[in-house]
Design a protein around this motif. Structure first.
Motif, PDB file in Angstrom:
ATOM      1  N   LEU A 183     -25.306  13.825  41.705  1.00  0.00           N
ATOM      2  CA  LEU A 183     -26.254  14.104  40.625  1.00  0.00           C
ATOM      3  C   LEU A 183     -25.533  14.111  39.290  1.00  0.00           C
ATOM      4  O   LEU A 183     -25.987  13.490  38.315  1.00  0.00           O
TER       5      LEU A 183
ATOM      6  N   GLU B 205     -72.547  10.596  68.035  1.00  0.00           N
ATOM      7  CA  GLU B 205     -71.488  11.581  67.781  1.00  0.00           C
ATOM      8  C   GLU B 205     -71.422  11.888  66.294  1.00  0.00           C
ATOM      9  O   GLU B 205     -71.756  11.046  65.456  1.00  0.00           O
TER      10      GLU B 205
ATOM     11  N   ALA C 156     -24.180  16.117  47.220  1.00  0.00           N
ATOM     12  CA  ALA C 156     -25.406  15.829  46.477  1.00  0.00           C
ATOM     13  C   ALA C 156     -25.249  16.228  45.015  1.00  0.00           C
ATOM     14  O   ALA C 156     -25.664  15.497  44.106  1.00  0.00           O
TER      15      ALA C 156
ATOM     16  N   LEU D 136     -34.956  19.086  49.557  1.00  0.00           N
ATOM     17  CA  LEU D 136     -33.896  18.132  49.234  1.00  0.00           C
ATOM     18  C   LEU D 136     -32.575  18.590  49.828  1.00  0.00           C
ATOM     19  O   LEU D 136     -32.359  19.782  50.052  1.00  0.00           O
ATOM     20  N   GLN D 137     -31.694  17.618  50.030  1.00  0.00           N
ATOM     21  CA  GLN D 137     -30.352  17.969  50.499  1.00  0.00           C
ATOM     22  C   GLN D 137     -29.591  18.639  49.380  1.00  0.00           C
ATOM     23  O   GLN D 137     -29.661  18.219  48.232  1.00  0.00           O
TER      24      GLN D 137
ATOM     25  N   HIS E 206     -48.962  18.520  54.742  1.00  0.00           N
ATOM     26  CA  HIS E 206     -47.639  18.885  55.245  1.00  0.00           C
ATOM     27  C   HIS E 206     -46.673  18.889  54.081  1.00  0.00           C
ATOM     28  O   HIS E 206     -46.499  17.884  53.409  1.00  0.00           O
TER      29      HIS E 206
ATOM     30  N   SER F  63     -69.727  -5.233  62.982  1.00  0.00           N
ATOM     31  CA  SER F  63     -69.100  -6.444  63.516  1.00  0.00           C
ATOM     32  C   SER F  63     -68.289  -6.138  64.761  1.00  0.00           C
ATOM     33  O   SER F  63     -67.867  -7.038  65.465  1.00  0.00           O
ATOM     34  N   PHE F  64     -68.003  -4.900  65.049  1.00  0.00           N
ATOM     35  CA  PHE F  64     -67.232  -4.617  66.258  1.00  0.00           C
ATOM     36  C   PHE F  64     -67.999  -3.615  67.104  1.00  0.00           C
ATOM     37  O   PHE F  64     -68.895  -2.930  66.631  1.00  0.00           O
ATOM     38  N   CYS F  65     -67.650  -3.535  68.340  1.00  0.00           N
ATOM     39  CA  CYS F  65     -68.360  -2.667  69.266  1.00  0.00           C
ATOM     40  C   CYS F  65     -67.897  -1.232  69.064  1.00  0.00           C
ATOM     41  O   CYS F  65     -66.704  -0.939  69.054  1.00  0.00           O
TER      42      CYS F  65
ATOM     43  N   VAL G  68     -63.969   1.074  70.299  1.00  0.00           N
ATOM     44  CA  VAL G  68     -63.028   1.745  69.409  1.00  0.00           C
ATOM     45  C   VAL G  68     -63.065   3.246  69.625  1.00  0.00           C
ATOM     46  O   VAL G  68     -62.234   3.982  69.144  1.00  0.00           O
ATOM     47  N   GLY G  69     -64.078   3.705  70.335  1.00  0.00           N
ATOM     48  CA  GLY G  69     -64.031   5.101  70.742  1.00  0.00           C
ATOM     49  C   GLY G  69     -65.066   5.995  70.115  1.00  0.00           C
ATOM     50  O   GLY G  69     -65.024   7.201  70.290  1.00  0.00           O
ATOM     51  N   ILE G  70     -66.006   5.419  69.363  1.00  0.00           N
ATOM     52  CA  ILE G  70     -67.032   6.285  68.778  1.00  0.00           C
ATOM     53  C   ILE G  70     -68.242   6.237  69.695  1.00  0.00           C
ATOM     54  O   ILE G  70     -68.904   5.209  69.827  1.00  0.00           O
ATOM     55  N   GLY G  71     -68.551   7.336  70.321  1.00  0.00           N
ATOM     56  CA  GLY G  71     -69.686   7.361  71.230  1.00  0.00           C
ATOM     57  C   GLY G  71     -70.999   7.400  70.466  1.00  0.00           C
ATOM     58  O   GLY G  71     -71.027   7.576  69.250  1.00  0.00           O
TER      59      GLY G  71
ATOM     60  N   VAL H 161     -40.013  17.856  53.175  1.00  0.00           N
ATOM     61  CA  VAL H 161     -38.748  18.485  53.561  1.00  0.00           C
ATOM     62  C   VAL H 161     -37.965  18.786  52.284  1.00  0.00           C
ATOM     63  O   VAL H 161     -37.975  17.996  51.351  1.00  0.00           O
TER      64      VAL H 161
END
Lengths: 216, 544
Positions: free
Chosen positions: A59, A26, A55, A49-50, A44, A14-16, A20-23, A47
């Motif tokens: 707790l 590819e 803290a 915990l503090q 990833h 439905s979209f070009c 959208v960036g797909i050649g 981080v």
């Protein structure tokens, strides 16, 4: 114009693709054919915990608060499940959870009256008094019901046939007691209740004009 | 009322009030307003237990009751306030703030009132004095007057407020004495505690004495006389019957918001600027309404006079700092006039929006990496960009930029906007632009946070249940140890009892404790993010 793109080829999107960036041609990553994993691998790491005095203090506060709430009367415990058979050991086991209703009651001026729970007094104190109280109102109710039914019967005897009246009498009287039942029996001096017996006097009394209807 | 909110409310109610209240609460949350019969029927719980649960919820102001849809003649309808239930997540933060501002006494006052929902002043004072006495050394006890002083300070700074009056049958609109408008019969607005004129008035109570310590029977006569006197005191009317106090959550939230702004300034600029902003906020606390876009204008002279004595900076240096704050792209402070050496305001809403934006950016960075975060920040600044432009501006090779954009798109953090060139949306003749809307993305992240806290609580309950046997065993052994020590056993017996827990079990218990602590502090920290995002979202809705 709207139908042009639809019937042609299943590969149309439905979209070009270029926009959208797909050649063309590819390498796309393989399409997923199953739902994502329950615990997908983390790329990833989160981080840490503090930590620190604040803290840790918060707790400790949290855990103490939770523990304190369990002891307060606001922690409503579900009713004890009903046992199938009363066991002898129940008398010696304190299985009933402590009913906290008596420990706390709100200010009823601020709460709707319908939320008030009538606290059941423990049975051991009032067991002698309770049955008497419960019998008396029941007896009163029975008397009232009997009076009402006799009044009803008097009305019906006047307005309806005797048979119907007797039928109703027997139905009501069977529910109540045996006095009037005996009366009826002694009337005819048989073992059979007379109102159940139909001696055929009504047979043929109906008009025979319409002979097309079969008579069973 | 989203699925995640309902789930989280249910878990919080279950933890603090038990399963019965949880069922009642979730049923009311899902069905809106219900009357008592309908509620009992739908939950299938005994009527008595339903009544008790509603009492508990109303005591903690989580449930409001009022005349139903059929008007004042019909049955009373109950509604549950989900926001108030979600505040339960923040209780440790409230208590800690009270401790940092008003010491141990203030901390215990707030803790008691949070535990009990509403309390009269006299009962609070007595309970807190007893608790403090219990923790003090032998021979010392806490004066009631000190506790009363702490309580008064809390009320004066509006951290505590009186509970609004509630009529018995639930026609709450009728008794709001200060509201002059005639209340509509069925749709009476809920009585706001602020409308009540005596909201912060301390009642006159006659309460003198000291905290009582629970002693053993060795103390004899003196203590007996004391306890008898205490009974007489509690039986006597203290002068504040029917006046209940509750915690003013909005005031705490205002304090937290100010703290967030001050710490943001401190981390972006320096300590002195944060002190200046703190002074400005402190001066305008009483004059600024709660949801204002910016504080009252303050002149530089006032700020200079009100700076704390430890910061003796010169007047021209203060002016330089103020100029620095005004020029900062974060726009915490703006200048609104020149009288009095310059009139300055703190932009509260803009500061909240910036803080929310920083939160969003940091979430993207931690989950997807710094390059995706770069793309995200780019889109936040430039609003709408095409695929090609994203690659160019972010200076990321095309293939990787595509990959990252699609990942962000699949997580709904980035949206695709179509702009057609022709009336039929032909794909070859349409612009496809990537965009980020801050407000919907903030809402999405807020729901994710609720889900996260729900998951944390469930995992904690699961861990506790798995190791229930171990926990019970260790509790029993501790009880045995305590009783042995109290009755004076020798060291051999104590070690024998301690050895009943084998080392692997000890390790398991340690690991369990560690996990539960971690899960608990994670909840506390997710709650900080929840607070920030909630404040941002409510600030945008009020300014519209």
């Amino acid at each position: 114009m709207a139908g042009r793109g639809r019937g042609r080829g299943r590969g149309q999107l439905s979209f070009c693709m270029e926009a959208v960036g797909i050649g063309k041609g590819e390498n796309l990553p393989p399409s997923t054919v199953q739902p994502t994993q329950l615990f997908p691998p983390l790329e990833h790491k989160p981080v840490p915990l503090q930590t620190g005095e604040e803290a840790e203090y918060m707790l400790a506060l949290k855990q103490e608060f939770r523990a304190a709430m369990k002891t307060l009367p606001f922690y409503v415990r579900p009713a004890a499940p009903k046992k199938d058979v009363e066991r002898y050991s129940d008398k010696y086991q304190n299985t009933e959870p402590s009913d906290n209703t008596t420990e706390w009651s709100p200010d009823w001026r601020r709460f709707p009256k319908e939320l008030r729970v009538r606290v059941k007094r423990p049975l051991s104190e009032k067991s002698t008094v309770v049955p008497k109280h419960s019998k008396q109102p029941r007896v009163d109710k029975e008397e009232i019901i009997r009076k009402l039914e006799t009044l009803e019967k008097k009305e019906e005897e006047v307005s309806s046939d005797e048979e119907e009246g007797e039928k109703k009498k027997t139905e009501e009287e069977e529910a109540e007691g045996e006095e009037e039942y005996d009366e009826e029996e002694f009337e005819e001096e048989t073992d059979y209740i007379m109102s159940y017996f139909d001696n055929g006097e009504d047979f043929g009394a109906d008009s025979d004009d319409n002979m097309d209807e079969a008579i069973y | 009322m989203t699925v995640q909110e309902v789930r989280l409310c249910g878990l919080l109610l279950q933890e603090h009030f038990g399963e019965v209240v949880e069922k009642v609460g979730t049923e009311l949350l899902r069905s809106g307003a219900l009357n008592l019969r309908a509620l009992a029927h739908q939950t299938g719980i005994q009527l008595d237990l339903v009544k008790k649960s509603l009492c508990v919820l109303a005591q903690h102001s989580m449930c409001v009751f009022g005349p139903g849809r059929r008007g004042p003649g019909g049955p009373v309808e109950y509604t549950v306030n989900s926001e108030r239930i979600l505040y339960m997540l923040r209780y440790p933060r409230y208590i800690y703030t009270a401790k940092s501002l008003y010491g141990d006494t203030g901390e215990l006052v707030i803790e008691e009132i949070l535990q009990r929902g509403q309390m009269t002043m006299s009962s609070t004072v007595k309970t807190v004095a007893d608790r403090l006495t219990h923790s003090m050394e032998d021979g010392q006890s806490m004066e009631y007057s000190e506790v009363i002083a702490a309580f008064t300070r809390l009320v004066e700074t509006h951290f505590l407020q009186r509970c609004p009056l509630m009529d018995n049958a639930g026609a709450a609109g009728r008794t709001s004495s200060a509201v002059s408008e005639s209340p509509a019969p069925a749709a009476a607005p809920p009585v706001q505690p602020e409308n009540f004129p005596d909201c912060y008035k301390i009642p006159q109570i006659h309460l003198t004495g000291r905290g009582k310590r629970r002693r053993s029977s060795e103390d004899g006569d003196a203590e007996e006389r004391g306890t008898k006197k205490a009974k007489v005191d509690s039986a006597a009317v203290c002068g504040d019957e029917g006046i209940y106090w509750q915690v003013n959550f909005e005031r705490f939230h205002l304090h937290f918001r100010h703290q967030a702004i001050i710490s943001a300034v401190a981390s972006k600029l320096d300590q002195t600027s944060s002190e200046i902003v703190r002074t400005m906020l402190r001066l305008s606390e009483v004059t600024t309404p709660a949801n204002a876009t910016y504080t009252q204008a303050l002149s530089a002279n006032e700020i200079f006079r009100a700076l704390p004595a430890s910061y003796n900076i010169g007047r021209p240096i203060l002016d330089q700092y103020l100029t620095l704050l005004v020029d900062d792209p974060m726009e915490f402070v703006s200048k609104t006039g020149d009288s009095g050496g310059g009139m300055y305001v703190v932009n509260l809403h803009r500061a909240l929006a910036n803080l929310a934006r920083a939160t969003l950016e940091s979430v993207v960075q931690e989950r997807f990496g710094s390059r995706s975060a770069r793309i995200f920040r780019l889109l936040l600044r430039k609003r709408h960009l095409e695929q090609k432009q994203v690659e160019d501006f972010a200076m990321i090779p095309a293939k990787e930029a595509k990959d990252m954009l699609y990942t962000l798109l699949s997580e709904n953090l980035v949206q695709l906007q179509e702009i057609p060139k022709t009336p039929d949306y032909a794909p070859s003749r349409t612009f496809y632009l990537y965009t980020v809307n801050q407000l919907p993305t903030a809402r999405l992240l807020l729901q994710n946070c609720y889900k996260a806290v729900g998951n944390l609580i469930e995992r904690r309950l699961f861990e506790t249940k798995e190791n229930k046997r171990h926990l019970e065993k260790s509790q029993r052994i501790e009880a045995i140890l305590a009783s042995l020590q109290a009755s004076g056993a020798d060291a051999a017996q104590l070690t024998e009892v301690e050895e009943m827990i084998t080392p692997p079990e000890r390790q398991q218990l340690e690991a369990l404790r560690h996990h539960i602590n971690k899960l608990d502090s994670s909840e506390n920290q997710v709650d900080e993010t929840i607070f920030l995002l909630e404040s941002y979202i409510s600030s945008t809705s009020s300014s519209r």
